[in-house]
Scaffold this motif. Structure first.
Motif, PDB file in Angstrom:
ATOM      1  N   ASP A  57      16.347   2.697  33.411  1.00 32.35           N
ATOM      2  CA  ASP A  57      16.759   2.575  34.765  1.00 32.35           C
ATOM      3  C   ASP A  57      17.182   3.904  35.193  1.00 32.35           C
ATOM      4  OD1 ASP A  57      17.735   1.107  36.784  1.00 32.35           O
ATOM      5  OD2 ASP A  57      19.576   0.363  35.961  1.00 32.35           O
ATOM      6  N   ASP A  58      16.630   4.050  36.504  1.00 31.25           N
ATOM      7  CA  ASP A  58      17.029   5.257  37.501  1.00 31.25           C
ATOM      8  C   ASP A  58      17.944   4.916  38.701  1.00 31.25           C
ATOM      9  OD1 ASP A  58      15.354   3.775  38.899  1.00 31.25           O
ATOM     10  OD2 ASP A  58      13.922   5.163  39.145  1.00 31.25           O
ATOM     11  N   GLY A  59      18.464   3.425  38.525  1.00 33.04           N
ATOM     12  CA  GLY A  59      19.531   3.206  39.623  1.00 33.04           C
ATOM     13  C   GLY A  59      18.653   2.687  41.170  1.00 33.04           C
ATOM     14  N   SER A  60      17.225   2.891  41.002  1.00 33.21           N
ATOM     15  CA  SER A  60      16.706   2.498  42.290  1.00 33.21           C
ATOM     16  C   SER A  60      16.854   1.215  42.752  1.00 33.21           C
ATOM     17  CB  SER A  60      15.137   3.160  42.232  1.00 33.21           C
ATOM     18  OG  SER A  60      14.970   4.523  41.991  1.00 33.21           O
ATOM     19  N   CYS A  61      16.588   0.155  41.683  1.00 30.87           N
ATOM     20  CA  CYS A  61      16.399  -1.326  42.045  1.00 30.87           C
ATOM     21  C   CYS A  61      17.981  -1.598  42.577  1.00 30.87           C
ATOM     22  CB  CYS A  61      15.919  -1.924  40.941  1.00 30.87           C
ATOM     23  SG  CYS A  61      15.810  -3.651  41.138  1.00 30.87           S
ATOM     24  N   LEU A  62      19.111  -1.200  41.988  1.00 30.80           N
ATOM     25  CA  LEU A  62      20.323  -1.579  42.454  1.00 30.80           C
ATOM     26  C   LEU A  62      20.572  -0.974  43.912  1.00 30.80           C
ATOM     27  CD1 LEU A  62      23.146  -2.804  41.793  1.00 30.80           C
ATOM     28  CD2 LEU A  62      23.801  -0.411  40.584  1.00 30.80           C
ATOM     29  N   GLU A  63      20.149   0.462  43.989  1.00 26.23           N
ATOM     30  CA  GLU A  63      20.393   1.083  45.362  1.00 26.23           C
ATOM     31  C   GLU A  63      19.400   0.266  46.432  1.00 26.23           C
ATOM     32  OE1 GLU A  63      19.984   5.433  47.728  1.00 26.23           O
ATOM     33  OE2 GLU A  63      19.264   4.954  45.189  1.00 26.23           O
ATOM     34  N   TRP A  64      18.390  -0.220  45.938  1.00 23.33           N
ATOM     35  CA  TRP A  64      17.405  -0.909  47.124  1.00 23.33           C
ATOM     36  C   TRP A  64      18.104  -2.246  47.533  1.00 23.33           C
ATOM     37  CZ3 TRP A  64      14.748  -5.354  47.306  1.00 23.33           C
ATOM     38  CH2 TRP A  64      13.804  -5.573  48.463  1.00 23.33           C
ATOM     39  N   ILE A  65      18.616  -2.906  46.479  1.00 25.49           N
ATOM     40  CA  ILE A  65      19.360  -4.323  46.916  1.00 25.49           C
ATOM     41  C   ILE A  65      20.329  -4.166  47.655  1.00 25.49           C
ATOM     42  CG2 ILE A  65      20.433  -6.085  45.841  1.00 25.49           C
ATOM     43  CD1 ILE A  65      18.351  -6.059  43.459  1.00 25.49           C
ATOM     44  N   ALA A  66      21.128  -3.085  47.298  1.00 26.33           N
ATOM     45  CA  ALA A  66      22.342  -2.896  48.070  1.00 26.33           C
ATOM     46  C   ALA A  66      22.223  -2.341  49.583  1.00 26.33           C
ATOM     47  CB  ALA A  66      23.251  -1.612  47.463  1.00 26.33           C
ATOM     48  N   LEU A  67      21.256  -1.719  49.753  1.00 33.02           N
ATOM     49  CA  LEU A  67      21.019  -1.430  50.968  1.00 33.02           C
ATOM     50  C   LEU A  67      20.239  -2.496  51.822  1.00 33.02           C
ATOM     51  CD1 LEU A  67      19.500   2.469  50.871  1.00 33.02           C
ATOM     52  CD2 LEU A  67      21.636   1.683  51.473  1.00 33.02           C
ATOM     53  N   GLU A  69      20.573  -5.612  51.416  1.00 33.81           N
ATOM     54  CA  GLU A  69      21.376  -6.664  51.837  1.00 33.81           C
ATOM     55  C   GLU A  69      22.797  -6.348  52.348  1.00 33.81           C
ATOM     56  OE1 GLU A  69      21.164  -9.858  48.508  1.00 33.81           O
ATOM     57  OE2 GLU A  69      19.358  -9.753  48.483  1.00 33.81           O
ATOM     58  N   ASN A  70      23.121  -4.953  52.157  1.00 30.58           N
ATOM     59  CA  ASN A  70      24.335  -4.608  53.059  1.00 30.58           C
ATOM     60  C   ASN A  70      25.352  -5.274  52.163  1.00 30.58           C
ATOM     61  OD1 ASN A  70      25.820  -2.937  54.571  1.00 30.58           O
ATOM     62  ND2 ASN A  70      26.114  -4.669  56.073  1.00 30.58           N
ATOM     63  N   LEU A  71      25.180  -4.666  50.783  1.00 35.09           N
ATOM     64  CA  LEU A  71      26.306  -4.959  49.777  1.00 35.09           C
ATOM     65  C   LEU A  71      26.939  -3.924  49.089  1.00 35.09           C
ATOM     66  CD1 LEU A  71      24.209  -7.811  47.909  1.00 35.09           C
ATOM     67  CD2 LEU A  71      26.009  -8.457  49.808  1.00 35.09           C
ATOM     68  N   VAL A  72      28.158  -4.017  48.495  1.00 41.55           N
ATOM     69  CA  VAL A  72      28.785  -3.098  47.639  1.00 41.55           C
ATOM     70  C   VAL A  72      28.098  -2.983  46.392  1.00 41.55           C
ATOM     71  CG1 VAL A  72      30.825  -3.247  48.917  1.00 41.55           C
ATOM     72  CG2 VAL A  72      30.565  -4.545  47.048  1.00 41.55           C
ATOM     73  N   PRO A  73      28.345  -1.830  45.613  1.00 42.69           N
ATOM     74  CA  PRO A  73      27.739  -1.795  44.423  1.00 42.69           C
ATOM     75  C   PRO A  73      27.943  -2.853  43.605  1.00 42.69           C
ATOM     76  CG  PRO A  73      28.335   0.501  45.177  1.00 42.69           C
ATOM     77  CD  PRO A  73      28.808  -0.509  46.224  1.00 42.69           C
ATOM     78  N   SER A  74      29.049  -3.137  43.349  1.00 47.26           N
ATOM     79  CA  SER A  74      29.543  -4.476  42.429  1.00 47.26           C
ATOM     80  C   SER A  74      28.891  -5.587  42.599  1.00 47.26           C
ATOM     81  CB  SER A  74      31.290  -4.562  42.298  1.00 47.26           C
ATOM     82  OG  SER A  74      31.536  -4.670  43.743  1.00 47.26           O
ATOM     83  N   VAL A  75      28.650  -6.108  44.039  1.00 48.86           N
ATOM     84  CA  VAL A  75      28.153  -7.340  44.458  1.00 48.86           C
ATOM     85  C   VAL A  75      26.688  -7.108  43.989  1.00 48.86           C
ATOM     86  CG1 VAL A  75      27.800  -8.970  46.241  1.00 48.86           C
ATOM     87  CG2 VAL A  75      29.962  -7.740  46.006  1.00 48.86           C
ATOM     88  N   GLN A  77      25.252  -5.411  41.994  1.00 49.47           N
ATOM     89  CA  GLN A  77      24.727  -5.461  40.635  1.00 49.47           C
ATOM     90  C   GLN A  77      24.731  -6.919  40.101  1.00 49.47           C
ATOM     91  OE1 GLN A  77      24.060  -3.028  38.344  1.00 49.47           O
ATOM     92  NE2 GLN A  77      23.968  -4.435  36.862  1.00 49.47           N
ATOM     93  N   ARG A  78      25.547  -7.952  40.740  1.00 53.00           N
ATOM     94  CA  ARG A  78      25.692  -9.452  40.058  1.00 53.00           C
ATOM     95  C   ARG A  78      24.218  -9.920  40.852  1.00 53.00           C
ATOM     96  NH1 ARG A  78      31.289  -8.538  41.309  1.00 53.00           N
ATOM     97  NH2 ARG A  78      30.923  -9.730  43.474  1.00 53.00           N
ATOM     98  N   LYS A  79      24.004  -9.446  42.110  1.00 52.67           N
ATOM     99  CA  LYS A  79      22.735 -10.147  42.723  1.00 52.67           C
ATOM    100  C   LYS A  79      21.606  -9.606  41.629  1.00 52.67           C
ATOM    101  CE  LYS A  79      23.677 -12.014  46.931  1.00 52.67           C
ATOM    102  NZ  LYS A  79      23.017 -13.137  47.182  1.00 52.67           N
ATOM    103  N   LEU A  80      21.527  -8.311  41.346  1.00 54.12           N
ATOM    104  CA  LEU A  80      20.305  -7.722  40.493  1.00 54.12           C
ATOM    105  C   LEU A  80      20.226  -8.459  39.400  1.00 54.12           C
ATOM    106  CD1 LEU A  80      17.947  -5.717  39.840  1.00 54.12           C
ATOM    107  CD2 LEU A  80      20.016  -4.053  39.183  1.00 54.12           C
ATOM    108  N   GLU A  81      21.173  -8.905  38.716  1.00 51.72           N
ATOM    109  CA  GLU A  81      21.276  -9.590  37.462  1.00 51.72           C
ATOM    110  C   GLU A  81      20.700 -11.066  37.470  1.00 51.72           C
ATOM    111  OE1 GLU A  81      25.299  -9.524  35.972  1.00 51.72           O
ATOM    112  OE2 GLU A  81      25.269  -7.262  35.435  1.00 51.72           O
ATOM    113  N   LYS A  82      21.027 -11.544  38.608  1.00 48.64           N
ATOM    114  CA  LYS A  82      20.601 -12.939  38.948  1.00 48.64           C
ATOM    115  C   LYS A  82      19.390 -12.855  39.343  1.00 48.64           C
ATOM    116  CE  LYS A  82      20.850 -16.524  42.761  1.00 48.64           C
ATOM    117  NZ  LYS A  82      21.373 -16.991  43.889  1.00 48.64           N
ATOM    118  N   TYR A  83      18.471 -11.933  39.976  1.00 48.98           N
ATOM    119  CA  TYR A  83      17.060 -11.768  40.253  1.00 48.98           C
ATOM    120  C   TYR A  83      16.479 -11.514  39.187  1.00 48.98           C
ATOM    121  CZ  TYR A  83      18.585 -11.491  45.246  1.00 48.98           C
ATOM    122  OH  TYR A  83      19.125 -11.726  46.586  1.00 48.98           O
TER     123      TYR A  83
END
Length: 325
Positions: A57-67, A69-75, A77-83
């Protein structure tokens, strides 16, 4: 699940590597052109998508979802786990996931993932290459023996190439012109001095020759007057205050130079001369004692050399100027 499919499409073609945590890594690999010996064609270079179940994991997937859907990193992360949970559940059931423009991803009951890549479009077409049959040239026939009486045709050697005139830059031409002008001026004075010397010797020889061979005959003696008793006093008194003075000959003028500047580099000296000539100053350049000298030609009486030097020092505002004969 659709969010991760969109993530794979956008990131893979932009970065050529896309990591999906807990799933695997997609990458684009370049294959160079190759020759197919069976079909005798040259295959063009191509790109192909490769999938591996290993990931880091290089963090690209989490950063892409945050940008996205305009989310903070903690939210995010929960979205990424759901997807990811939805994505893995669909693969475990044996369903084939379509990744448009990339390929198909399918799972089996053992937990392994199988990827079927699509052919990426390429512009160049296959080039058919036919084999070249090399034919051996026929052996030359044996030449007949040369008879001793056979005439040999002389071979004319090629003409030597014409000399090429070397190219010169504008600065080198100015330098050559300035040095040439200084050399011509120096040799002109040498030739003028030789001509004057030869002319004086010729005049001296001519006058001496005329005085020897063309002596006028003596004038006849005048007739003596008849003798008389008158006594003539031939003694004349010269006034005591009469002084005979010789008129001194005027001295000749001499030519010499007032040295303003001197350089070891001919190019720098030539630039100085060109600059002073642009100021309408009568200067020349000549070479002496391994130095290139910027000078003013001067002609005056020998007694006036000191005043001429002071005048040129004041005119050109150079106190270090000196005379050179």
């Amino acid at each position: 699940m659709l969010v991760l499919q969109q993530y794979i499409q956008e990131v893979l073609f932009r970065q050529r590597v896309c990591v999906v945590p807990h799933v695997g890594t997609f990458s684009i690999q370049h294959f160079p052109a190759r020759y197919d010996a069976v079909s005798q064609t040259l295959l063009p270079p191509r790109d192909q998508v490769i999938f591996s179940q290993s990931w880091q994991d290089d963090g690209s997937c989490l950063e892409w979802i945050a940008l996205k859907e305009n989310l903070v990193p903690s939210v995010a992360q929960r979205k990424l786990e759901k997807y990811l949970e939805e994505f893995k559940t669909a693969l475990e059931s044996g369903k084939t996931l379509e990744l448009p423009g990339i390929g198909r991803l399918q799972g089996d009951f053992t937990g392994n993932l199988h990827f079927y890549a699509e052919e990426l479009p390429v512009n160049p077409a296959d080039l058919p290459i036919a084999p070249i049959q090399r034919t051996e040239p026929p052996a030359p026939a044996a030449l007949p023996a040369i008879q001793p009486t056979m005439a040999v045709t002389p071979v004319t050697p090629p003409e030597p190439p014409a000399p090429v005139e070397p190219l010169m830059t504008a600065a080198e031409e100015d330098t050559l012109e300035a040095v040439t002008e200084g050399g011509i001026f120096k040799w002109w004075w040498a030739v003028a001095g030789a001509v004057i010397l030869l002319g004086g010797l010729g005049a001296w020889w001519y006058i001496g020759h005329q005085s020897v061979h063309e002596v006028p005959p003596p004038a006849p003696a005048p007739a003596l007057p008849p003798a008389t008793d008158t006594i003539v006093d031939t003694t004349q008194q010269v006034p005591a205050n009469t002084v005979t003075t010789a008129v001194p000959a005027a001295p000749d003028s001499i030519s010499y130079f007032v040295i303003l500047e001197e350089y070891k580099d001919s190019l720098t000296a030539a630039h100085k001369v060109a600059k002073r000539k642009s100021w309408e100053q009568n200067v020349v350049l000549y070479h002496k004692n391994n130095l290139y000298k910027v000078a003013v030609p001067v002609k005056s009486l020998p007694i006036d050399t000191t005043s001429v030097l002071q005048e040129k020092q004041s005119e050109f505002k150079i106190n270090k100027a000196y005379l050179e004969f």
